[in-house]
Design a protein around this motif. Structure first.
Motif, PDB file in Angstrom:
ATOM      1  N   ASP A   1       0.857  -1.186   0.000  1.00 45.75           N
ATOM      2  CA  ASP A   1       0.000   0.000   0.000  1.00 45.75           C
ATOM      3  C   ASP A   1       0.894   1.236   0.000  1.00 45.75           C
ATOM      4  N   PRO A   2       0.342   2.414  -0.235  1.00 45.84           N
ATOM      5  CA  PRO A   2       1.164   3.623  -0.370  1.00 45.84           C
ATOM      6  C   PRO A   2       2.076   3.902   0.822  1.00 45.84           C
ATOM      7  N   ILE A   3       1.618   3.613   2.032  1.00 44.51           N
ATOM      8  CA  ILE A   3       2.453   3.848   3.212  1.00 44.51           C
ATOM      9  C   ILE A   3       3.601   2.841   3.261  1.00 44.51           C
ATOM     10  N   GLU A   4       3.305   1.578   2.952  1.00 48.34           N
ATOM     11  CA  GLU A   4       4.362   0.562   2.902  1.00 48.34           C
ATOM     12  C   GLU A   4       5.431   0.939   1.879  1.00 48.34           C
ATOM     13  N   PHE A   5       4.995   1.439   0.726  1.00 47.47           N
ATOM     14  CA  PHE A   5       5.945   1.826  -0.322  1.00 47.47           C
ATOM     15  C   PHE A   5       6.806   2.992   0.141  1.00 47.47           C
ATOM     16  N   ALA A   6       6.196   3.944   0.822  1.00 52.09           N
ATOM     17  CA  ALA A   6       6.955   5.081   1.356  1.00 52.09           C
ATOM     18  C   ALA A   6       7.988   4.599   2.374  1.00 52.09           C
ATOM     19  N   GLU A   7       7.592   3.652   3.226  1.00 55.77           N
ATOM     20  CA  GLU A   7       8.520   3.089   4.217  1.00 55.77           C
ATOM     21  C   GLU A   7       9.694   2.400   3.534  1.00 55.77           C
ATOM     22  N   TYR A   8       9.410   1.675   2.466  1.00 53.17           N
ATOM     23  CA  TYR A   8      10.467   0.980   1.718  1.00 53.17           C
ATOM     24  C   TYR A   8      11.478   1.977   1.161  1.00 53.17           C
ATOM     25  N   LEU A   9      10.999   3.051   0.551  1.00 56.13           N
ATOM     26  CA  LEU A   9      11.899   4.051  -0.019  1.00 56.13           C
ATOM     27  C   LEU A   9      12.759   4.703   1.065  1.00 56.13           C
ATOM     28  N   ILE A  10      12.138   5.045   2.182  1.00 53.96           N
ATOM     29  CA  ILE A  10      12.868   5.704   3.272  1.00 53.96           C
ATOM     30  C   ILE A  10      13.934   4.779   3.847  1.00 53.96           C
TER      31      ILE A  10
ATOM     32  N   LEU B   1       1.154  12.825  -3.754  1.00 49.72           N
ATOM     33  CA  LEU B   1       0.720  11.834  -2.768  1.00 49.72           C
ATOM     34  C   LEU B   1       1.915  11.095  -2.176  1.00 49.72           C
ATOM     35  N   LEU B   2       2.895  10.767  -3.016  1.00 45.85           N
ATOM     36  CA  LEU B   2       4.083  10.081  -2.513  1.00 45.85           C
ATOM     37  C   LEU B   2       4.812  10.956  -1.502  1.00 45.85           C
ATOM     38  N   LYS B   3       4.981  12.232  -1.809  1.00 41.77           N
ATOM     39  CA  LYS B   3       5.664  13.143  -0.886  1.00 41.77           C
ATOM     40  C   LYS B   3       4.908  13.253   0.430  1.00 41.77           C
ATOM     41  N   ILE B   4       3.583  13.286   0.341  1.00 40.34           N
ATOM     42  CA  ILE B   4       2.764  13.359   1.553  1.00 40.34           C
ATOM     43  C   ILE B   4       2.960  12.114   2.405  1.00 40.34           C
ATOM     44  N   ASN B   5       2.952  10.940   1.758  1.00 36.77           N
ATOM     45  CA  ASN B   5       3.118   9.680   2.496  1.00 36.77           C
ATOM     46  C   ASN B   5       4.515   9.548   3.094  1.00 36.77           C
ATOM     47  N   VAL B   6       5.528   9.964   2.332  1.00 41.54           N
ATOM     48  CA  VAL B   6       6.898   9.921   2.846  1.00 41.54           C
ATOM     49  C   VAL B   6       7.025  10.839   4.057  1.00 41.54           C
ATOM     50  N   SER B   7       6.424  12.020   3.969  1.00 45.92           N
ATOM     51  CA  SER B   7       6.468  12.956   5.094  1.00 45.92           C
ATOM     52  C   SER B   7       5.781  12.375   6.332  1.00 45.92           C
ATOM     53  N   LYS B   8       4.670  11.665   6.117  1.00 43.91           N
ATOM     54  CA  LYS B   8       3.954  11.025   7.235  1.00 43.91           C
ATOM     55  C   LYS B   8       4.828   9.981   7.916  1.00 43.91           C
ATOM     56  N   VAL B   9       5.473   9.157   7.114  1.00 38.01           N
ATOM     57  CA  VAL B   9       6.311   8.087   7.674  1.00 38.01           C
ATOM     58  C   VAL B   9       7.518   8.676   8.394  1.00 38.01           C
ATOM     59  N   LEU B  10       8.133   9.701   7.814  1.00 39.01           N
ATOM     60  CA  LEU B  10       9.270  10.349   8.467  1.00 39.01           C
ATOM     61  C   LEU B  10       8.857  10.925   9.818  1.00 39.01           C
ATOM     62  N   LYS B  11       7.700  11.547   9.865  1.00 40.32           N
ATOM     63  CA  LYS B  11       7.195  12.107  11.119  1.00 40.32           C
ATOM     64  C   LYS B  11       7.002  11.021  12.159  1.00 40.32           C
ATOM     65  N   SER B  12       6.444   9.888  11.722  1.00 40.72           N
ATOM     66  CA  SER B  12       6.224   8.765  12.637  1.00 40.72           C
ATOM     67  C   SER B  12       7.549   8.207  13.158  1.00 40.72           C
ATOM     68  N   MET B  13       8.550   8.094  12.284  1.00 41.25           N
ATOM     69  CA  MET B  13       9.858   7.570  12.672  1.00 41.25           C
ATOM     70  C   MET B  13      10.573   8.523  13.628  1.00 41.25           C
ATOM     71  N   LEU B  14      10.370   9.827  13.434  1.00 38.92           N
ATOM     72  CA  LEU B  14      10.941  10.812  14.354  1.00 38.92           C
ATOM     73  C   LEU B  14      10.309  10.681  15.735  1.00 38.92           C
ATOM     74  N   GLU B  15       8.998  10.491  15.755  1.00 37.06           N
ATOM     75  CA  GLU B  15       8.286  10.391  17.030  1.00 37.06           C
ATOM     76  C   GLU B  15       8.684   9.148  17.805  1.00 37.06           C
ATOM     77  N   GLU B  16       8.931   8.047  17.082  1.00 36.63           N
ATOM     78  CA  GLU B  16       9.309   6.802  17.760  1.00 36.63           C
ATOM     79  C   GLU B  16      10.801   6.755  18.083  1.00 36.63           C
ATOM     80  N   GLY B  17      11.564   7.694  17.523  1.00 39.55           N
ATOM     81  CA  GLY B  17      12.973   7.793  17.849  1.00 39.55           C
ATOM     82  C   GLY B  17      13.908   6.917  17.044  1.00 39.55           C
ATOM     83  N   SER B  18      13.431   6.329  15.945  1.00 38.20           N
ATOM     84  CA  SER B  18      14.310   5.489  15.122  1.00 38.20           C
ATOM     85  C   SER B  18      15.200   6.316  14.204  1.00 38.20           C
ATOM     86  N   ILE B  19      14.812   7.582  13.975  1.00 41.38           N
ATOM     87  CA  ILE B  19      15.645   8.517  13.226  1.00 41.38           C
ATOM     88  C   ILE B  19      15.665   9.848  13.958  1.00 41.38           C
ATOM     89  N   ILE B  20      16.628  10.681  13.596  1.00 42.89           N
ATOM     90  CA  ILE B  20      16.670  12.028  14.128  1.00 42.89           C
ATOM     91  C   ILE B  20      16.726  13.014  12.968  1.00 42.89           C
TER      92      ILE B  20
END
Length: 400
Positions: free
Chosen positions: A197-206, A229-248
């Motif tokens: 799905d679009p979020i999974e694909f964004a996660e794969y790219l990141i 839409l891809l940029k929006i999904n990538v931004s969502k995943v990046l935000k989630s990863m920042l919140e969980e602390g897996s990236i800075i």
């Protein structure tokens, strides 16, 4: 979470993640090729053969005992495959499902590029199903037969469309000629064919970008991929990863927001300036020209597509990486028939660095690269600045 990093840390992050800080970062032999592809995500295929082709060159840079036959063997073993990433590329078979969105887009596309004749497509599929793997030239032969109702060009277009939409896969090559077979006969049964799905694909790219480069930006993640839409999904995943602390998120003057793997925080920056790398112009490490200019202060472009009178450095320049510094570029050509490797123009840009530091490892790498290109003799034509000519010539021809 925002942090301040030094430019040196970003340089180390990308070079280490690219496998350019060690001699055998992915191991040795054919297994190392698979390891490299699974880590880097892809290796670009290119047909230019001024020196050894880009896909071979890129892997040789990271695998000292690399042999050109390894890629073909891995394709035949169905552990890697060819498809269009940002360009024609080899990819690990484990990532097959992530090309399904592009395949399905090609299947539905009405663009002129994909406007293949359905009858010819069916004929191509039937012929491959009955006769086995085929090359484009096999259809050229068929179209020349008396009474043939179609010609080669529609067949070639049909092959390309069937490949792009996933009905056919490349099962091998004869030289640079692609062999096509039915996907059902090439794709291993254990490989997932569930479209992400679009979020999974964004996660794969990141995750691919972070693994291969250590740090990334939104622009690099979506490089040559269209759609808001891809940029929006990538931004969502990046935000989630920042919140969980897996990236800075790292703030760097002159750079857009930079996202870094948390695991890199614990690593010490340790460069060894004892080795020189001659990189392919299509090497994964320099494919993002903006990134290299911003992080390494190295402005690189391939000039083979530039009119001769406008070229500054040469037709097919190879970036010269010495430790963590791009010190210049080398315009080279392999004269394979004569077994001579020509250094047409060596341009050294880092004039502040002592020649004694980089010259010996440069010559050592150049000699190894000449052998990799099937050459036995070295020729030197030009060095810039010219004051380095004598020293380079003496080092180059020493013990030859």
């Amino acid at each position: 979470m925002k942090n301040k990093w030094t430019l040196e840390q970003l340089q180390f992050a990308t070079l280490e993640s690219q496998g350019l800080t060690e001699l055998t970062p992915f191991g040795t032999g054919k297994k190392a090729v698979l390891n490299a592809l699974e880590h880097l995500g892809y290796v670009q295929i290119d047909t230019l053969s001024i020196v050894e082709r880009a896909h071979h060159h890129t892997l040789w840079t990271r695998i000292p005992d690399f042999q050109t036959g390894y890629l073909e063997e891995l394709v035949e073993e169905h552990t890697i495959f060819e498809y269009w990433f940002h360009a024609a590329s080899y990819l690990p078979m484990q990532d097959f499902r992530y090309v399904l969105p592009q395949m399905n887009h090609a299947r539905k596309s009405k663009s002129h590029y994909y406007n293949a004749d359905k009858k010819v497509m069916q004929y191509v599929m039937d012929m491959i199903r009955i006769e086995g793997p085929q090359r484009a030239r096999d259809f050229e032969t068929e179209s020349s037969k008396t009474g043939s109702w179609w010609n080669w060009k529609p067949a070639k277009l049909a092959l390309e469309r069937l490949f792009m939409q996933g009905d056919l896969m490349i099962c091998g090559r004869k030289g640079m000629q692609k062999m096509y077979d039915l996907t059902e006969r090439v794709l291993p049964q254990h490989i997932s064919t569930t479209e992400p799905d679009p979020i999974e694909f964004a996660e794969y790219l990141i995750k691919t970008c972070l693994r291969a480069y250590g740090f990334t930006t939104l622009k690099q993640i979506t490089h040559l991929r269209t759609g808001n839409l891809l940029k929006i999904n990538v931004s969502k995943v990046l935000k989630s990863m920042l919140e969980e602390g897996s990236i800075i998120q790292v703030d760097m003057e002159g750079l857009p927001p930079v996202f870094v793997q948390n695991s890199l925080l614990e690593k010490t920056v340790e460069f060894s300036n004892s080795h020189v790398r001659l990189l392919s112009p299509f090497d994964n490490s320099i494919i993002h020209r903006d990134r290299i200019r911003q992080v390494f202060n190295f402005d690189f472009r391939l000039e083979c597509y530039t009119p001769k009178e406008k070229r500054q450095y040469g037709y097919f320049c190879l970036p010269v990486l010495f430790g963590d510094r791009f010190i210049g570029r080398a315009d080279c050509k392999a004269h394979r028939k004569d077994k001579q490797f020509e250094l047409i123009h060596l341009h050294i840009e880092d004039s502040g660095m002592s020649t004694e530091l980089w010259l010996e490892p440069f010559v050592e790498t150049l000699k190894r690269f000449a052998v990799f290109n099937g050459c036995e003799l070295l020729m030197l034509t030009k060095v810039s600045p010219s004051k380095l000519t004598a020293a380079v010539r003496e080092a180059l021809y020493k013990q030859m």
